[in-house]
Enzyme design. Structure first.
Site, PDB file in Angstrom:
ATOM      1  CE  LYS B  87      -4.092  -2.025   0.247  1.00 39.12           C
ATOM      2  NZ  LYS B  87      -5.124  -1.858  -0.795  1.00 39.12           N
ATOM      3  CD  GLU B 109      -9.945   4.020   0.692  1.00 35.64           C
ATOM      4  OE1 GLU B 109      -9.891   5.252   0.542  1.00 35.64           O
ATOM      5  OE2 GLU B 109      -9.192   3.224   0.076  1.00 35.64           O
ATOM      6  CB  SER B 375      -0.149  -8.067  -0.923  1.00 35.65           C
ATOM      7  OG  SER B 375      -0.986  -8.864  -0.103  1.00 35.65           O
TER       8      SER B 375
HETATM    9  C1  LIG Z   1      -1.606  -6.929   2.753  1.00 37.02           C
HETATM   10  C2  LIG Z   1      -2.748  -6.598   1.864  1.00 37.02           C
HETATM   11  N1  LIG Z   1      -2.901  -7.272   0.721  1.00 37.02           N
HETATM   12  C3  LIG Z   1      -3.924  -7.025  -0.121  1.00 37.02           C
HETATM   13  C4  LIG Z   1      -4.882  -6.089   0.177  1.00 37.02           C
HETATM   14  C5  LIG Z   1      -6.022  -5.919  -0.772  1.00 37.02           C
HETATM   15  O1  LIG Z   1      -5.992  -4.744  -1.520  1.00 37.02           O
HETATM   16  P1  LIG Z   1      -5.656  -4.737  -3.059  1.00 37.02           P
HETATM   17  O2  LIG Z   1      -6.562  -5.736  -3.720  1.00 37.02           O
HETATM   18  O3  LIG Z   1      -5.952  -3.352  -3.478  1.00 37.02           O
HETATM   19  O4  LIG Z   1      -4.240  -5.096  -3.239  1.00 37.02           O
HETATM   20  C6  LIG Z   1      -4.771  -5.342   1.356  1.00 37.02           C
HETATM   21  C7  LIG Z   1      -5.759  -4.302   1.687  1.00 37.02           C
HETATM   22  O5  LIG Z   1      -5.836  -3.744   2.711  1.00 37.02           O
HETATM   23  C8  LIG Z   1      -3.671  -5.608   2.210  1.00 37.02           C
HETATM   24  O6  LIG Z   1      -3.519  -4.941   3.360  1.00 37.02           O
END
Ligand SMILES: Cc1ncc(COP(=O)(O)O)c(C=O)c1O
Lengths: 267, 391
Positions: B87, B109, B375
């Site tokens: 993020k 948000e 992620s």
């Molecule tokens: C670690 C992590 N992965 C994935 C996501 C999902 O978001 P996005 O689909 O935009 O990557 C989030 C959202 O808060 C997150 O904190």
């Protein structure tokens, strides 16, 4: 008579009587399904010129807490767009008054734009106000509404630029809805000091009447708008009047309140 | 008549109140100008390197690969970025853009709290005012992140309407933006919402895929056979996919949250089980009922608990360029343990959805090299994980 003709007639009549047109808003199905019809009758008896029917949506991102809560209650009662069209037809048939629906794109998209146009025409609906459908995205809905003789009521905001006002207001049908402030719906204690200038810029470009909405809640507000605008839309304050009255006294409270707004708009 | 700009096929657009239209046009212009400004790119690159710690590694996860029956599994380690998730890549870029635009108040948000923490962090770094909206339910299940945001000087405001999760936090953030539009920048956290956000967020997250592509080439001597990522709004996935879109030989796979199972109705598998609708400024796939009311999503992972998805993913699914599958809460929890025990990495519940899907990929055809976007890290989820695994 078509819905658009009813709108024109309503504003012409208010003008002839030297007063502002009063446009109350009520969420269909609030506080319950059974009372909507009686409340709308009371608003008409109080002198409403145009009725705005709120179509409840799960994610009303342009609405403040009052309309949010009303929508939640209505949805809990299972109110649908079809119900709103049925309420519209009942008022148009009963009182020969213009009715506009106010809601969000997804409710109309899901129902189908062509079906919205057909059923709205059959119900005698004059127009629809879609708060999250700016002119850039409105082509497909207009393609369905225009042949059906129904107006998509344009919204203009204090942030709308001069050339955009000219473009939108110049092509508007029915009436234009001026949003008084940058913000969401909800009764305010004071109106912004610059509304007069804003509405003036819109009226200079619009061939149809201009209604001011968002925040208007008292007869004093309405009185201060005489000569500034052609009509006033009052939503959250109407819902508050209904909420604050005892169930048996709601209709009478609403009639009295609408009548006080009509009186305040008389010059 | 045609519909507005910013389309991915039939999806996308700008479904906003009139009050916000001039602001969204201003954002489009500012973004286009920033893209052409070498100074903007240099500043962003410097912060990504010296502050975020990029490039993040691509880890060759040999014990995990063996456990799931794949030839090779490469983990793109966004969990090692400052603040613990991808993020931050987006938050830094947009905060620099806000500063360029002269906006000194930021609203955002957050679901899992990761975007909120990233935004609060960048606002502290750049000296900007920061207000983060978060659903009541998410405040409860992501308590450590709430504390982090406050420590970083942000104000956390509770979104208590509707499902009290990410969708409602977005409603509140948009209401704030419409009210304070002249002074406030809305720092949207995923590749969703009205144009130009899906494009801005994709371009700011593209660094994930661009690095992973070069690192795969260095490690394997070629590109991976498949690239995968979890999908909430879709930002880590689109950032990962962006660099591989033109590589016809690389399959793209998005993993949504199946919650308690798609058949139970308690899920967040928007692409798998949704239909066309308009939510939060874009036409996309959404979870909705017959009347077009948005249905509350469900996922153990707050960051995937959203009933919509970025419009480009809807288009990629429709065209077939990317394939989207879903993973249940339980499968994700099991994947947290698996990754922890095979590789010594405790991942976020969101990312665990992509890890869990590796079992299926291995069972389908194990003779493949797969690059997965990890992620985020799992610290924020320890409470939830302990409660569920302790049972
Ligand atoms: C670690 C992590 N992965 C994935 C996501 C999902 O978001 P996005 O689909 O935009 O990557 C989030 C959202 O808060 C997150 O904190």
């Amino acid at each position: 008579m078509t819905g658009l003709q009813r709108i024109a007639r309503a504003f012409a009549q208010a003008k002839a009587e030297h007063r502002l047109a009063v446009v109350p808003y009520l969420t269909v199905g609030y506080p319950d399904r059974a009372s909507t019809r009686g409340l709308l009758a009371a608003a008409v008896a109080g002198g409403a010129d145009v009725i705005e029917l709120g179509v409840p949506f799960s994610d009303p991102l342009a609405d403040g807490t009052t309309v949010q809560r009303a929508s939640e209650v209505a949805l809990a009662h299972g109110v649908t767009l079809a119900d709103c069209l049925a309420e519209a037809k009942a008022i148009v048939d009963g009182y020969d008054i213009p009715v506009v629906l106010m809601g969000y794109t997804n409710s109309l998209l899901r129902y189908g734009f062509a079906r919205v146009a057909d059923d709205a025409r059959a119900a005698g609906v004059a127009g629809v106000i879609v708060v999250d459908l700016p002119v850039e995205e409105a082509g497909p809905l207009d393609a369905a509404l225009v042949p059906a003789g129904i107006a998509r009521i344009e919204l203009l905001a204090p942030t709308t630029t001069e050339d955009r006002i000219a473009r939108i207001a110049g092509a508007a049908r029915g009436f234009v809805y001026c949003v008084s402030l940058t913000g969401v719906t909800g009764a305010r204690t004071e109106l912004p000091p610059d509304v007069g200038a804003f509405v003036g810029r819109v009226r200079a470009k619009a061939a149809v009447p201009a209604v001011l909405g968002f925040g208007i809640s008292t007869p004093e507000h309405v009185a201060s708008l005489r000569g500034v605008v052609d009509g006033v839309a009052v939503g959250s304050a109407v819902i508050n009047v209904v909420t604050n009255a005892a169930p048996a006294a709601r209709a009478e409270a609403l009639r009295t309140y609408v009548a006080s707004l009509v009186a305040a708009g008389r010059s | 008549m045609t519909e507005g700009r910013g389309r991915f096929g039939e999806f996308g657009g700008q479904y906003l109140p009139e009050t916000l239209m001039p602001a969204i046009f201003e954002l489009e212009r500012a973004w286009d100008e920033a893209q052409k400004d070498a100074g903007f790119k240099a500043e962003l690159d410097r912060l990504l390197r010296d502050y975020v710690g990029r490039p993040t590694p691509l880890t060759d996860a040999t014990r995990l690969a063996k456990a799931v029956g794949l030839r090779r599994v490469l983990l793109k380690r966004e969990d090692l970025a400052h603040t613990g998730a991808h993020k931050i890549n987006n938050a830094i870029g947009q905060a620099l853009l806000a500063r360029r635009m002269g906006k000194r108040r930021i609203v955002a948000e957050t679901g899992a709290g990761q975007h909120g923490v990233a935004t609060a962090t960048v606002c502290a770094l750049l000296g900007l005012e920061c207000v983060v909206y978060m659903g009541t339910l998410d405040i409860q299940r992501q308590a450590p992140n709430v504390f982090r945001m406050k420590l970083l000087g942000a104000e956390v405001r509770e979104a208590s309407s509707g499902s009290q999760t990410l969708k409602d936090a977005i409603n509140e953030a948009i209401r704030d933006w419409v009210t304070n539009v002249r002074t406030t920048y809305y720092l949207l956290g995923s590749a969703m919402g009205p144009h130009p956000y899906p494009t801005i967020v994709r371009e700011l997250q593209r660094v994930i895929g661009a690095e992973a592509r070069a690192q795969s080439q260095a490690l394997l001597g070629r590109l991976p056979d498949l690239v995968s990522a979890c999908v909430g709004g879709g930002s880590n996935a689109i950032g990962m996919f962006a660099a591989f879109l033109d590589d016809a030989g690389v399959a793209l796979r998005g993993v949504e949250a199946a919650g308690e199972g798609v058949a139970t109705g308690k899920h967040a598998a928007t692409i798998t089980a949704g239909s066309v609708g308009v939510l939060h400024g874009a036409k996309t796939l959404v979870l909705q009922d017959e009347a077009g009311q948005i249905i509350e999503a469900h996922s153990i992972s707050a960051g995937l608990d959203y009933p919509g998805v970025g419009p480009q993913h809807a288009a990629l699914a429709k065209s077939g360029r990317a394939v989207y599958v879903s993973i249940t809460d339980q499968e994700a929890l099991d994947a947290v343990s698996l990754l922890a025990r095979t590789e010594g990495v405790i991942c976020a519940l969101e990312s665990a959805h992509a890890i869990a899907d590796l079992h299926r990929l291995g069972a389908e055809d194990g003779d493949r090299d797969v690059a997965v976007c990890l992620s985020g890290r799992g610290d924020k989820d320890l409470d939830t994980i302990i409660k569920r695994l302790g049972k």
